[in-house]
Design a protein around this motif. Sequence first.
Motif, mmCIF file in Angstrom:
data_model
loop_
_atom_site.group_PDB
_atom_site.id
_atom_site.type_symbol
_atom_site.label_atom_id
_atom_site.label_comp_id
_atom_site.label_asym_id
_atom_site.label_seq_id
_atom_site.Cartn_x
_atom_site.Cartn_y
_atom_site.Cartn_z
ATOM 1 N N ARG A 206 0.724 -0.993 -0.278
ATOM 2 C CA ARG A 206 -0.224 -0.343 -0.341
ATOM 3 C C ARG A 206 0.957 1.667 0.013
ATOM 4 O O ARG A 206 0.337 2.499 -0.561
ATOM 5 C CB ARG A 206 -0.746 -0.177 1.999
ATOM 6 N N PRO A 207 1.931 1.188 1.099
ATOM 7 C CA PRO A 207 2.779 2.992 0.603
ATOM 8 C C PRO A 207 3.452 2.640 -0.651
ATOM 9 O O PRO A 207 3.723 4.107 -1.282
ATOM 10 C CB PRO A 207 3.711 2.200 1.967
ATOM 11 N N ALA A 208 3.487 2.176 -1.061
ATOM 12 C CA ALA A 208 4.049 1.669 -2.632
ATOM 13 C C ALA A 208 3.742 1.874 -3.700
ATOM 14 O O ALA A 208 4.096 2.467 -4.406
ATOM 15 C CB ALA A 208 5.347 0.196 -2.816
ATOM 16 N N THR A 209 2.353 1.213 -3.375
ATOM 17 C CA THR A 209 1.427 2.194 -4.131
ATOM 18 C C THR A 209 0.489 3.550 -4.446
ATOM 19 O O THR A 209 0.131 3.899 -5.100
ATOM 20 C CB THR A 209 -0.145 1.395 -4.320
ATOM 21 N N ALA A 210 0.746 4.194 -3.701
ATOM 22 C CA ALA A 210 1.025 5.789 -3.205
ATOM 23 C C ALA A 210 1.764 6.254 -3.945
ATOM 24 O O ALA A 210 1.047 7.226 -4.512
ATOM 25 C CB ALA A 210 0.097 5.961 -1.698
#
Length: 287
Positions: free
Chosen positions: A204-208
């Motif tokens: 999720r952090p990398a996706t953001a």
Amino acid sequence: MTPRTVPAARGDRRRWVTRGHLVAAGLLTLAFVSPVYLTIVNAFKPQDQIIRDPAAPPAPPTTHNLTDALARSDRIVQIGLTNSAVTVVASVLLIIPLGAALSFWLSRRSARLRRIVLAGFAAGLMIPPAVVLLPTIRVLAFLHLDHTYPGLVLADVGGGYLSFAVFVYSGFLRSVPVEIVEAATVDGARGLRVWWTIVMPLLRPATATVAIFLSLWIWNDFMNPQFILGPLHGQTITTGIYLSVGQFSTDYAQLFGVMLLAAVVPVAGYLALQKQFIAGLTSGATK
């Protein structure tokens, strides 16, 4: 020079170097902030004040520039914002799962194959977009997708944006423990289910981070919409701003109003995802 004066001279040299770094950082910051400042202050000033002193604050401020930009008969702001938003959302929604799935597949392959594939994607990042623009248009014309928004989205997905997503996800996947994937496999989960239910929530952090960077790049892209869509077949907000600049005279008050409205959407999106964005950057730096 006595031994006591040597440390003093070194201390003076360090102070001058530190001051030089601060001055250079201040000038660099001013160079980046000044266009933002000029856009904001001139969006609330009439034409005569902009021409007389562009750097002065509005006295008094006015919202006529924004209302005039929204009231244009060609609806350049509404159409441009809608088309840019649709293009960004469609491109990002395709690039994120493709980049994440490919990166997860690469993480389970041999190191040699990983290096070969990543080297190919590195070429996609290093080659300037202008070099491959004409071949891209030729391919889209062969597929009968030139001068269409699906063609523009396909060009975004197949360009260097996917390469960026693969590199971000590949780096972040190194911090994901292999035991988690192995445990899910032992429990009977297949590759697709492991990727979607186990790996994607961890990314999720990398996706953001990927979503914010790609959204800004695609939103600000001018060359692809200008040449793939063409001025007579469609427009995004960047090509709309270009059309607002007259050949012989320009309404700068209205132009700055259009520019400010064009910047509202990406800034709002960044503020909404900034926590995940910062988490993605720090996780990639510490793990």
